[in-house]
Design a protein around this motif. Sequence first.
Motif, PDB file in Angstrom:
ATOM      1  N   PHE A  49       5.737   3.615  -0.087  1.00 15.73           N
ATOM      2  CA  PHE A  49       5.430   2.980   1.190  1.00 15.73           C
ATOM      3  C   PHE A  49       4.220   3.677   1.815  1.00 15.73           C
ATOM      4  O   PHE A  49       3.898   4.832   1.502  1.00 15.73           O
ATOM      5  N   THR A  50       3.552   2.969   2.728  1.00 13.42           N
ATOM      6  CA  THR A  50       2.416   3.524   3.447  1.00 13.42           C
ATOM      7  C   THR A  50       2.566   3.199   4.932  1.00 13.42           C
ATOM      8  O   THR A  50       2.927   2.080   5.294  1.00 13.42           O
ATOM      9  N   ILE A  51       2.302   4.195   5.777  1.00 17.20           N
ATOM     10  CA  ILE A  51       2.328   4.026   7.234  1.00 17.20           C
ATOM     11  C   ILE A  51       0.891   3.955   7.726  1.00 17.20           C
ATOM     12  O   ILE A  51       0.084   4.842   7.424  1.00 17.20           O
ATOM     13  N   TYR A  52       0.582   2.909   8.502  1.00 11.21           N
ATOM     14  CA  TYR A  52      -0.751   2.793   9.096  1.00 11.21           C
ATOM     15  C   TYR A  52      -0.637   3.018  10.603  1.00 11.21           C
ATOM     16  O   TYR A  52       0.105   2.317  11.287  1.00 11.21           O
ATOM     17  N   GLU A  53      -1.379   4.003  11.086  1.00  9.22           N
ATOM     18  CA  GLU A  53      -1.340   4.402  12.486  1.00  9.22           C
ATOM     19  C   GLU A  53      -2.753   4.316  13.069  1.00  9.22           C
ATOM     20  O   GLU A  53      -3.689   4.913  12.535  1.00  9.22           O
ATOM     21  N   LYS A  54      -2.895   3.555  14.165  1.00 14.52           N
ATOM     22  CA  LYS A  54      -4.234   3.374  14.735  1.00 14.52           C
ATOM     23  C   LYS A  54      -4.765   4.624  15.420  1.00 14.52           C
ATOM     24  O   LYS A  54      -5.976   4.816  15.532  1.00 14.52           O
ATOM     25  N   ALA A  55      -3.881   5.494  15.892  1.00 15.64           N
ATOM     26  CA  ALA A  55      -4.332   6.727  16.544  1.00 15.64           C
ATOM     27  C   ALA A  55      -4.989   7.638  15.519  1.00 15.64           C
ATOM     28  O   ALA A  55      -4.553   7.735  14.371  1.00 15.64           O
ATOM     29  N   ALA A 115       1.727  12.580   3.674  1.00 17.46           N
ATOM     30  CA  ALA A 115       1.062  11.996   2.506  1.00 17.46           C
ATOM     31  C   ALA A 115       1.119  10.475   2.501  1.00 17.46           C
ATOM     32  O   ALA A 115       0.327   9.821   1.812  1.00 17.46           O
ATOM     33  N   HIS A 116       2.039   9.910   3.268  1.00 17.54           N
ATOM     34  CA  HIS A 116       2.201   8.453   3.314  1.00 17.54           C
ATOM     35  C   HIS A 116       1.447   7.812   4.478  1.00 17.54           C
ATOM     36  O   HIS A 116       1.439   6.586   4.586  1.00 17.54           O
ATOM     37  N   THR A 117       0.868   8.619   5.364  1.00 16.27           N
ATOM     38  CA  THR A 117       0.319   8.103   6.617  1.00 16.27           C
ATOM     39  C   THR A 117      -1.202   8.025   6.583  1.00 16.27           C
ATOM     40  O   THR A 117      -1.870   8.964   6.133  1.00 16.27           O
ATOM     41  N   ARG A 118      -1.741   6.898   7.054  1.00 12.89           N
ATOM     42  CA  ARG A 118      -3.186   6.712   7.173  1.00 12.89           C
ATOM     43  C   ARG A 118      -3.504   6.567   8.668  1.00 12.89           C
ATOM     44  O   ARG A 118      -3.313   5.489   9.242  1.00 12.89           O
ATOM     45  N   CYS A 119      -3.936   7.653   9.297  1.00 11.18           N
ATOM     46  CA  CYS A 119      -4.271   7.609  10.714  1.00 11.18           C
ATOM     47  C   CYS A 119      -5.647   6.975  10.910  1.00 11.18           C
ATOM     48  O   CYS A 119      -6.463   6.906   9.991  1.00 11.18           O
ATOM     49  N   GLY A 120      -5.918   6.525  12.122  1.00 15.88           N
ATOM     50  CA  GLY A 120      -7.195   5.893  12.419  1.00 15.88           C
ATOM     51  C   GLY A 120      -7.346   4.533  11.776  1.00 15.88           C
ATOM     52  O   GLY A 120      -8.464   4.051  11.589  1.00 15.88           O
ATOM     53  N   THR A 121      -6.232   3.899  11.446  1.00 16.75           N
ATOM     54  CA  THR A 121      -6.256   2.593  10.783  1.00 16.75           C
ATOM     55  C   THR A 121      -5.336   1.636  11.534  1.00 16.75           C
ATOM     56  O   THR A 121      -4.131   1.876  11.637  1.00 16.75           O
TER      57      THR A 121
END
Length: 570
Positions: A49-55, A115-121
Motif C-alpha cells: 500500500f502507499t499513503i499520499y499526504e499533501k503536507a 517507507a509507505h508514505t509520499r509527502c508533498g503529494t
Amino acid sequence: MSSTPKPPLTGDALRPETDETTRVLIIGAGVAGIVAAIALKQDLRYEGFTIYEKAQDGVGGVWRENTYPGCGSDVPGHWYSFSRALNPRWASYYPQQPELRAYWDGLWTAHGLRAHTRCGTEVVRATWDARAQRYAVVLEDVASGAQRTVSAQVVISGEGGFKAPVVPPDLRGAEVFKGAAWHSAAWRHDVPLKGKRVGVIGNGCSAAQFVPKISEDPSVEVINFARTPQWYAPRWVKWVFAHVPFVMRAYRAFLMARTDMGYLLFRGTESFVQRLARKEMTKYIKMRAPEEYHDMLVPKYPPGCKRIIIDPGYLKSLRRPNVSLNYTAIERVVPEGILLKTGEIVPLDVIVFGTGFSLLPPRLEVYGVGGLRLADYYDAKGGAEAYYGLAVPNFPNYFMMLGPNSAGGHASVIFNEEVQLNHAMQLVKPILEGAVQSFAVREEASARYNAWLQNRLRTSVWNFCQSYYRRESADGKNIAAFPGPVSLFWWLARKPRYADYEVVGGERWLRARRQRSWGGAAVAVLLLSVVLAGVLHVKNVDVLRRVNVVGVSCLPVLAIVERAKAALGL
C-alpha cells in the motif's frame, strides 16, 4: 475457487515496485490514514500500500495542521486514542496538540509507515475503470504542480471529518484588511501579538481554546466577535496505567460507557436529561462569566444541537480587562478593522478567523461507475450520505473513513473509524487474495440504511439549530451525526452483510462462503437436536410439530431429532 488457506499477504513480492502499480492507495497520513495502514499490516499482513499526504512537513492530519495556542482534544486522551496502542502517559486528561501529534507520529514511525508514505503529494482525482476494475488516480506534486497518474485496486480515503478551513461567505472584505489576518488552522506564529488589538471572529471550539491563551498577556487586547451563543460544560494516575495490567483498558471501557450514556442528551429536547443539562450548563455559564454577558452567552437552542464546548477557561477569561465580547452583527471587513451593522468601525491590528471547517473535500473529485461524480451523487441525495459512512453506491472499492453521518456529538471519532476499518478490511481481504475483484454497496441497501438514519435524526437535538452537522442551513440535511451511541454503530457495522454489496469477479468466493455458512448452520442444528433429544429427553415429537421458532417451523429439526434419537438409542 479452492478453499485452501492462502499464505499471509506480506513480503517483498507484494511490495509495489513503483507507486504506479500499488494495489491499495490511502489518501492522507492523518489519524484515519495511519490507522488504516496499521490495520492493513496487522489484520491482513499486507504491505503493498502507499499513503499520499499533501503536507510536506510531516504527518498527523488535524494535529499537524492546527497549532494555535491552547489547541487540544476535548475528548479524554484514554478514549481519544487507537485501541491497539493505548498510552499510559498522557500528560493531562485532555491532551494538548503537541502531545497528540507526537503520539500519532510515534505510531507512524513504530509501524514502519515512513517507507509507505509520499509527502508533498496531493490526490486530486480518482476515476473508476470498470474494465480494469481499478481506479486511475491523479496525483499532484505540491511544490511543482506536476501531475501524474497511478493505478489502484482499492482506495481508502483518510481525509477525516474536517477537511478545510472555512471563512463564511457573507464575511466580505478580508482581503483588504491592512493588518495580519489568518484562520486558526493556519496560525501565524511569526506575528507577535504583544501590544496589539486582536479581533477574533467566531466562538466555537477553536476560539474557546486560543482566546484564554492569547489574552494571558495583558498587553494583548482581544475582542471576540460572536454570532451564536454556545453551551459550555466544566473540565489523575499514570504509573498505574503503565504497570498494572488491564487497568488502562478498563478505564478506557469506562470512558466509552460513560460517553455512550451521554447520548441520551441528543435524543430529544424535552427529556429529563435535556432539562437537567440545560439547568446545570446555564448555572455553570453564569457562575464563570461576567454578569453583563449572561443574556448573550446562554443559548436558546437545546444543549447538543451544536458541539458542546468543554470549557478550557474561555468563560473565566471574559473577566479579564483586556477581553471583551461583541455580539453585534458584522457588515464586512474594512482596511482599518471590522465594520459592524450599526455603522461602527472597530479598529484592529490582527484578525483571527475561528470560523470552523468544511466537511467536504475542497479539491478531490471521485468518479465511479459510468463516470458518476461523487459530488453529483451527493447533490442528487440532497446532501452527502453513505452506507455506514463508509461506502457509496456506484463507487466500488472506495472506502471513506469518517464519511457522512459517522460521527457522534459525544464520543471519540477514532472508535468509529476503527469500526469502519474493521468492516472495510473484511471486504478488502478477498480482493487482495484475488478471490473478488470489487465490492460496491447496493443502492437499495444504502437508501434503506440512510432512511432509517435520517428518520432517527428528525427527533434529535441536531434538528433545532444551524451547525456544521447540517448542510448549508438550519433546516438542511444532517450530513455529519450518527443518531445513536457508538456501541450501536459498532453493532450495525461490525461485519458486512454481503447481500448488501454488488460483487464482481467473486462468484466462486460467494458460493464457497455460502457453503461454509450452510455447513455451520447444519452443525448448529445438529447440536441443538442432540441437546433436545439427549439432554431434554424429548419423547413426544408431536410437541415439535406444533412449535415455530421465530416464525420458522421446527419440522426440519424434527427429522434430525428423530435420527439423533435413533443414533443415541433414546
